[in-house]
Motif scaffolding. Structure first.
Motif, short mmCIF file in Angstrom:
data_model
loop_
_atom_site.label_atom_id
_atom_site.label_comp_id
_atom_site.label_asym_id
_atom_site.label_seq_id
_atom_site.Cartn_x
_atom_site.Cartn_y
_atom_site.Cartn_z
N ARG A 2 0.57 -1.26 0.26
CA ARG A 2 0.38 -0.21 0.20
C ARG A 2 0.56 1.36 -0.09
NH1 ARG A 2 -5.26 1.03 -1.17
NH2 ARG A 2 -6.60 2.33 0.12
N HIS A 3 1.22 1.98 -1.05
CA HIS A 3 1.42 3.87 -0.76
C HIS A 3 0.27 4.80 -0.97
CE1 HIS A 3 4.97 1.48 -3.01
NE2 HIS A 3 3.94 1.07 -3.22
N THR A 4 0.55 5.54 -0.13
CA THR A 4 -0.02 6.62 -0.14
C THR A 4 0.67 7.89 0.12
OG1 THR A 4 0.08 6.78 2.77
CG2 THR A 4 -1.29 5.55 1.78
N ILE A 5 0.12 8.94 0.01
CA ILE A 5 1.16 10.34 -0.37
C ILE A 5 -0.08 11.44 0.43
CG2 ILE A 5 1.55 12.15 -1.34
CD1 ILE A 5 2.56 10.19 -3.39
N VAL A 6 0.12 11.84 1.41
CA VAL A 6 -0.77 13.08 2.03
C VAL A 6 -0.49 14.25 1.11
CG1 VAL A 6 -2.12 14.56 3.19
CG2 VAL A 6 -1.76 11.80 4.22
N ILE A 7 -1.93 15.47 0.48
CA ILE A 7 -1.42 16.65 0.26
C ILE A 7 -2.09 17.65 0.91
CG2 ILE A 7 -2.14 17.93 -2.00
CD1 ILE A 7 -1.84 15.39 -4.10
N ALA A 17 3.25 15.51 -6.27
CA ALA A 17 3.47 15.28 -7.80
C ALA A 17 4.46 14.71 -7.72
CB ALA A 17 2.80 16.20 -8.49
N GLU A 18 5.42 15.36 -7.45
CA GLU A 18 6.62 14.68 -7.55
C GLU A 18 7.43 13.84 -6.97
OE1 GLU A 18 9.13 17.78 -6.87
OE2 GLU A 18 9.42 18.84 -8.17
N ALA A 19 6.85 12.76 -5.79
CA ALA A 19 6.71 12.18 -4.77
C ALA A 19 5.91 11.04 -5.85
CB ALA A 19 6.46 12.12 -3.82
N PHE A 20 4.48 11.08 -6.13
CA PHE A 20 4.46 10.22 -7.29
C PHE A 20 5.04 9.62 -8.05
CE2 PHE A 20 1.05 8.89 -10.11
CZ PHE A 20 0.03 8.07 -9.24
N LEU A 21 5.22 10.97 -9.09
CA LEU A 21 6.21 10.16 -9.90
C LEU A 21 7.42 9.36 -9.75
CD1 LEU A 21 5.81 13.73 -12.52
CD2 LEU A 21 5.00 11.44 -12.16
N ARG A 22 7.85 9.95 -8.98
CA ARG A 22 8.87 9.22 -8.02
C ARG A 22 8.54 7.03 -8.06
NH1 ARG A 22 10.92 13.72 -5.87
NH2 ARG A 22 10.13 12.31 -4.05
N GLU A 23 7.54 7.19 -7.78
CA GLU A 23 6.50 6.56 -6.47
C GLU A 23 6.42 5.18 -8.23
OE1 GLU A 23 4.90 6.05 -3.13
OE2 GLU A 23 6.40 7.74 -1.94
N LEU A 47 0.73 17.17 -12.37
CA LEU A 47 1.45 15.82 -12.95
C LEU A 47 2.28 16.48 -13.76
CD1 LEU A 47 -0.57 12.63 -11.98
CD2 LEU A 47 1.81 13.34 -11.23
N CYS A 48 1.86 17.10 -14.88
CA CYS A 48 2.40 17.57 -16.20
C CYS A 48 2.81 19.07 -15.90
CB CYS A 48 0.57 18.00 -16.46
SG CYS A 48 -0.22 16.31 -17.67
N HIS A 49 2.04 19.87 -14.82
CA HIS A 49 4.01 20.65 -14.48
C HIS A 49 5.60 20.07 -13.88
CE1 HIS A 49 0.18 23.86 -14.28
NE2 HIS A 49 0.21 23.55 -15.33
N VAL A 50 4.69 19.21 -13.13
CA VAL A 50 6.19 18.57 -12.70
C VAL A 50 7.11 17.99 -14.58
CG1 VAL A 50 7.18 16.27 -11.60
CG2 VAL A 50 5.82 17.85 -10.89
#
Length: 141
Positions: A2-7, A17-23, A47-50
């Motif tokens: 399970r992966h999670t990111i809190v915004i 978005a940077e962390a998500f793309l890395r993961e 995501l697109c901006h990153v």
């Protein structure tokens, strides 16, 4: 796993978005699930901006169903919004599998409207609004 990111707020969306793309690594098919107003389009824009897509190029493809952007490296990014899709055949009419089989990044909103067409390898990401207004992204490998 399970992966999670809190915004916590909009100020933190770029880092998220940077962390998500890395993961997600090399995953190319990403489907975002969440209620209206959860932040699917806002996060897709981040995501697109990153990825280096021009700021003025990103918009919700609600009426077009799919928008194509160019990342800084020249590769296409496909952004789908299936909100208005009533039948799976409508997605097929736009050549859905040509996009999904392209090997390019496909970011999909409202994928539940075409669930039966999504390949098994699609990464299914849930965006939830928490009581404090923050957003929780979660997905399983």
């Amino acid at each position: 796993m399970r992966h999670t990111i809190v915004i916590q707020n909009l100020a933190g969306i770029g880092a998220a978005a940077e962390a998500f793309l890395r993961e997600i690594g090399d995953r190319r098919l990403v489907a975002f699930y969440g209620e209206m107003g959860a932040g699917k389009t806002t996060f897709t824009t981040a995501l697109c901006h990153v990825l280096g897509v021009r700021d003025d190029a990103v918009s919700s493809p609600t009426f077009a169903i799919v928008n194509e952007y160019r990342a800084a490296d020249g590769r296409p990014v496909f952004h789908f919004d299936f909100y208005r899709i009533k039948e799976a055949a409508e997605a097929l009419d736009i050549g859905l599998y040509d996009y999904l089989d392209s090997g390019e990044l496909c970011l999909m909103e409202w994928p539940e409207n075409i669930e039966e067409l999504l390949p098994d390898e699609t990464l299914r990401v849930r965006i939830e609004v928490r009581d404090d207004g923050s957003r929780l992204l979660s997905w399983d490998d």
